[in-house]
Design a protein around this motif. Structure first.
Motif, PDB file in Angstrom:
ATOM      1  N   ALA A  14      -6.952  12.515   7.045  1.00 47.05           N
ATOM      2  CA  ALA A  14      -6.866  11.403   7.984  1.00 47.05           C
ATOM      3  C   ALA A  14      -6.704  10.074   7.248  1.00 47.05           C
ATOM      4  CB  ALA A  14      -8.112  11.364   8.873  1.00 47.05           C
ATOM      5  N   LEU A  15      -7.428   9.903   6.164  1.00 49.21           N
ATOM      6  CA  LEU A  15      -7.323   8.680   5.377  1.00 49.21           C
ATOM      7  C   LEU A  15      -5.927   8.553   4.776  1.00 49.21           C
ATOM      8  CD1 LEU A  15      -8.450   6.163   4.021  1.00 49.21           C
ATOM      9  CD2 LEU A  15      -9.462   7.651   2.273  1.00 49.21           C
ATOM     10  N   GLY A  16      -5.416   9.635   4.205  1.00 50.45           N
ATOM     11  CA  GLY A  16      -4.075   9.615   3.631  1.00 50.45           C
ATOM     12  C   GLY A  16      -3.013   9.288   4.669  1.00 50.45           C
ATOM     13  N   ALA A  17      -3.122   9.880   5.851  1.00 56.64           N
ATOM     14  CA  ALA A  17      -2.144   9.626   6.918  1.00 56.64           C
ATOM     15  C   ALA A  17      -2.206   8.174   7.385  1.00 56.64           C
ATOM     16  CB  ALA A  17      -2.386  10.574   8.092  1.00 56.64           C
ATOM     17  N   ALA A  18      -3.409   7.641   7.565  1.00 54.68           N
ATOM     18  CA  ALA A  18      -3.557   6.256   8.012  1.00 54.68           C
ATOM     19  C   ALA A  18      -3.053   5.281   6.949  1.00 54.68           C
ATOM     20  CB  ALA A  18      -5.020   5.970   8.350  1.00 54.68           C
ATOM     21  N   THR A  24       7.473   5.263  -0.638  1.00 55.07           N
ATOM     22  CA  THR A  24       6.668   6.394  -1.099  1.00 55.07           C
ATOM     23  C   THR A  24       5.402   5.847  -1.757  1.00 55.07           C
ATOM     24  OG1 THR A  24       8.691   7.649  -1.513  1.00 55.07           O
ATOM     25  CG2 THR A  24       6.677   8.502  -2.510  1.00 55.07           C
ATOM     26  N   PRO A  25       4.366   5.580  -0.955  1.00 57.29           N
ATOM     27  CA  PRO A  25       3.152   5.036  -1.554  1.00 57.29           C
ATOM     28  C   PRO A  25       2.446   6.064  -2.435  1.00 57.29           C
ATOM     29  CG  PRO A  25       2.809   5.462   0.779  1.00 57.29           C
ATOM     30  CD  PRO A  25       4.261   5.728   0.492  1.00 57.29           C
ATOM     31  N   ILE A  26       1.785   5.568  -3.444  1.00 57.07           N
ATOM     32  CA  ILE A  26       0.968   6.422  -4.300  1.00 57.07           C
ATOM     33  C   ILE A  26      -0.343   6.676  -3.578  1.00 57.07           C
ATOM     34  CG2 ILE A  26      -0.314   6.518  -6.484  1.00 57.07           C
ATOM     35  CD1 ILE A  26       2.764   6.764  -6.737  1.00 57.07           C
ATOM     36  N   VAL A  27      -0.683   7.942  -3.362  1.00 56.27           N
ATOM     37  CA  VAL A  27      -1.948   8.334  -2.756  1.00 56.27           C
ATOM     38  C   VAL A  27      -2.493   9.480  -3.602  1.00 56.27           C
ATOM     39  CG1 VAL A  27      -3.126   9.151  -0.683  1.00 56.27           C
ATOM     40  CG2 VAL A  27      -1.102   7.673  -0.464  1.00 56.27           C
ATOM     41  N   LEU A  28      -3.410   9.142  -4.488  1.00 58.14           N
ATOM     42  CA  LEU A  28      -3.997  10.139  -5.381  1.00 58.14           C
ATOM     43  C   LEU A  28      -5.456  10.349  -5.006  1.00 58.14           C
ATOM     44  CD1 LEU A  28      -2.574   8.903  -8.803  1.00 58.14           C
ATOM     45  CD2 LEU A  28      -1.742  10.798  -7.399  1.00 58.14           C
ATOM     46  N   LEU A  43     -12.654   5.215   7.989  1.00 60.56           N
ATOM     47  CA  LEU A  43     -11.974   6.183   7.134  1.00 60.56           C
ATOM     48  C   LEU A  43     -12.358   5.969   5.671  1.00 60.56           C
ATOM     49  CD1 LEU A  43      -8.501   6.169   8.854  1.00 60.56           C
ATOM     50  CD2 LEU A  43     -10.190   8.017   8.884  1.00 60.56           C
ATOM     51  N   ALA A  44     -12.838   4.782   5.365  1.00 57.56           N
ATOM     52  CA  ALA A  44     -13.336   4.450   4.029  1.00 57.56           C
ATOM     53  C   ALA A  44     -14.576   3.588   4.207  1.00 57.56           C
ATOM     54  CB  ALA A  44     -12.285   3.691   3.223  1.00 57.56           C
ATOM     55  N   ALA A  45     -15.529   3.748   3.300  1.00 60.55           N
ATOM     56  CA  ALA A  45     -16.732   2.921   3.337  1.00 60.55           C
ATOM     57  C   ALA A  45     -16.499   1.604   2.614  1.00 60.55           C
ATOM     58  CB  ALA A  45     -17.900   3.665   2.707  1.00 60.55           C
ATOM     59  N   CYS A  46     -15.570   1.608   1.664  1.00 60.18           N
ATOM     60  CA  CYS A  46     -15.312   0.434   0.838  1.00 60.18           C
ATOM     61  C   CYS A  46     -13.927   0.576   0.218  1.00 60.18           C
ATOM     62  CB  CYS A  46     -16.367   0.361  -0.264  1.00 60.18           C
ATOM     63  SG  CYS A  46     -16.135  -0.951  -1.473  1.00 60.18           S
ATOM     64  N   VAL A  47     -13.275  -0.548   0.004  1.00 60.87           N
ATOM     65  CA  VAL A  47     -12.006  -0.567  -0.719  1.00 60.87           C
ATOM     66  C   VAL A  47     -12.113  -1.637  -1.801  1.00 60.87           C
ATOM     67  CG1 VAL A  47      -9.517  -0.923  -0.584  1.00 60.87           C
ATOM     68  CG2 VAL A  47     -10.714   0.178   1.324  1.00 60.87           C
ATOM     69  N   ASN A  48     -12.014  -1.207  -3.051  1.00 64.13           N
ATOM     70  CA  ASN A  48     -12.019  -2.149  -4.174  1.00 64.13           C
ATOM     71  C   ASN A  48     -10.581  -2.523  -4.482  1.00 64.13           C
ATOM     72  OD1 ASN A  48     -14.484  -0.058  -5.437  1.00 64.13           O
ATOM     73  ND2 ASN A  48     -14.910  -2.121  -4.806  1.00 64.13           N
TER      74      ASN A  48
END
Length: 112
Positions: free
Chosen positions: A68-72, A81-85, A29-34
């Motif tokens: 899909a990324l936001g839902a996961a 309430t997570p921040i998802v921008l 769902l992501a290639a990388c997470v910094n």
């Protein structure tokens, strides 16, 4: 052609960010997470001004995976309430885009 997407979020600590980030990368769902530890926040929450220490995470993905990324992310996140921008990207180096698409199951750009 599909465009890159950056997703900004915060976590309560580095361990949580690493665990969730790794799960999202393993699921493509992501290639990388910094993960950037050491952030201090001042925020409004339920009518009060709060202070806290958090960790910033920037997820590198593609626009087609935004939902899909936001839902996961929300399903795993410990915050109520997570921040998802979603931060749209206007362009990317062709090599970076090819890597990002390859690691998230997307189609390579023309000419790659």
């Amino acid at each position: 052609m599909e465009r890159p997407l950056l997703v900004y979020t915060t976590f309560p600590n580095e361990e949580t960010a690493l665990a969730i980030g790794e799960a999202l990368v393993r699921e493509q769902l992501a290639a990388c997470v910094n993960i950037l530890p050491g952030m201090r926040s001042v925020y409004a929450w339920k009518g009060a001004v709060e202070r806290g220490e958090e960790v910033v995470a920037i997820l590198k993905s593609r626009e087609g995976l935004a939902d899909a990324l936001g839902a996961a992310l929300k399903a795993r996140h410990p915050y109520e309430t997570p921040i998802v921008l979603h931060l749209p990207v206007s362009g990317a180096d062709p090599g970076t885009l090819a890597w990002l698409l390859a690691e998230t199951g997307g189609s390579p750009p023309d000419g790659a």
